[in-house]
Design an enzyme around this catalytic site. Structure first.
Site, short mmCIF file in Angstrom:
data_model
loop_
_atom_site.label_atom_id
_atom_site.label_comp_id
_atom_site.label_asym_id
_atom_site.label_seq_id
_atom_site.Cartn_x
_atom_site.Cartn_y
_atom_site.Cartn_z
N SER A 92 24.56 24.09 29.10
CA SER A 92 25.55 25.16 28.60
C SER A 92 26.88 24.89 29.47
CB SER A 92 24.66 25.38 27.66
OG SER A 92 24.35 26.63 28.41
N GLU A 93 26.41 25.73 30.52
CA GLU A 93 26.84 25.80 31.71
C GLU A 93 26.18 25.41 32.78
OE1 GLU A 93 28.39 28.53 29.16
OE2 GLU A 93 25.93 28.84 29.66
N THR A 94 27.01 25.49 34.40
CA THR A 94 26.77 24.61 35.72
C THR A 94 27.77 25.53 36.48
OG1 THR A 94 26.35 22.78 35.09
CG2 THR A 94 26.56 23.30 37.55
N HIS A 117 25.07 34.64 30.74
CA HIS A 117 23.97 34.30 31.07
C HIS A 117 24.02 33.12 32.43
CE1 HIS A 117 23.96 29.12 30.32
NE2 HIS A 117 22.23 29.42 31.59
#
Length: 313
Positions: free
Chosen positions: A46-48, A77
């Site tokens: 979902s995120e990097t 997060h």
């Protein structure tokens, strides 16, 4: 390409593989936007995030946050996970007990809480009532009836979320959204509901009949059964983000921050509570919310490193 330190961190959980994973490149120097975006698409998380030296004199580090579909000005997060990775890699805050992250939304303060848990100060929230027509379309995409919606707000703290407070936690857990329709509407939707007080203590072991009665899921519980710490759950949350390529996010800091500022201010939840997210994905995310006397809302969560090594970028 060069070899760069890399960590994959599980956030909003103290138990590996029960929260929301985050890829962290600890040295993003020299990478252009396209290289960062390509890597974020490749990780398919979902995120990097990519850590960089700060350009603001009071910041400890700078972070850029990418989803598979684009860059975000802020996300919760990735904030906790990036700070955890930075500290674990030897980062030294300028001020004792306080870390300052620089990101596209500005400066975000973090603090260490009991047991080493990290919490970030919720960014300023802009909120407004949604248009009745859009509310009806979103409700339709979620399969909701009007009487199941207690309140609705558009929440903007960098990311924009269409926030819905539903009649109860079981309604939240039972949703089966039309993700294609949500993507066409171009809205990210966050839903929340308060668990009903059980008439008798919930037991970890449940019959198959009980599970089937809840569509194959366990009923919303008031105790953290999956992690066994006995913590009382005050709010059940789910996040649907099809417009950025994530149908359902396991645990979402920015959404929980916006929900907290809204729901506390309007008297729907107390000034301190524990939110659960991720049950429908087999996760057990826990988000610790607390509003200080000065009105600052802190969004806290544990983090644990699952992968520690190097990446070629």
């Amino acid at each position: 390409m060069k070899t760069r330190p890399f960590k994959q961190v599980d956030v909003f959980t103290a138990t590996p593989y029960r929260g929301n994973p985050l890829a962290v490149v600890l040295d993003g120097s020299g990478l252009d936007d396209d290289a960062m975006q390509r890597f974020a698409q490749w990780t398919n998380l979902s995120e990097t995030t990519f850590l960089l030296p700060p350009t603001e004199p009071t910041a400890d580090y700078r972070v850029r946050i990418f989803t598979p579909g684009g860059e975000l000005p802020f996300a919760g997060h990735p904030t906790i996970g990036s700070c955890h990775a930075w500290l674990q890699a030897g980062g030294k805050p300028r001020a004792r007990g306080r870390i300052v992250q620089q990101c596209a939304v500005g400066l975000v303060a973090l603090r260490r809480e009991e047991g080493g848990r990290l919490a970030f100060s919720a960014p300023p929230l802009r909120r407004s009532a949604p248009s009745p027509s859009l509310l009806a379309k979103v409700a339709g995409a979620l399969g909701l009836k009007a009487q199941q919606i207690v309140a609705a707000q558009v929440l903007d703290n960098g990311p924009v979320w269409f926030g819905l407070l539903l009649s109860d936690a079981d309604t939240v857990l039972g949703l089966a959204p039309d993700h294609g329709l949500l993507k066409a509407l171009g809205v990210k939707v966050g839903v929340a509901g308060v668990p009903a007080a059980p008439e008798e203590p919930m037991l970890i072991g449940r019959s198959n009949r009980e599970a089937r009665a809840f569509g194959g899921r366990a009923p919303a519980a008031t105790a953290d059964e999956s992690q066994g710490d006995g913590a009382k759950i005050d709010l059940e949350v789910r996040a649907f983000a099809a417009p950025i390529g994530v149908e359902e996010d396991p645990v979402t800091g920015s959404l929980n921050a916006g929900l907290a500022e809204w729901l506390i201010a309007d008297g729907h939840v107390p000034a301190r509570y524990l939110a659960a997210q991720g049950q429908c994905l087999g996760r057990a995310g826990r988000v610790h919310i607390e509003r200080d006397a000065d009105g600052t809302v802190w969004v806290g969560g544990d983090a644990v490193t699952c992968i520690d090594g190097e990446v070629s970028l």
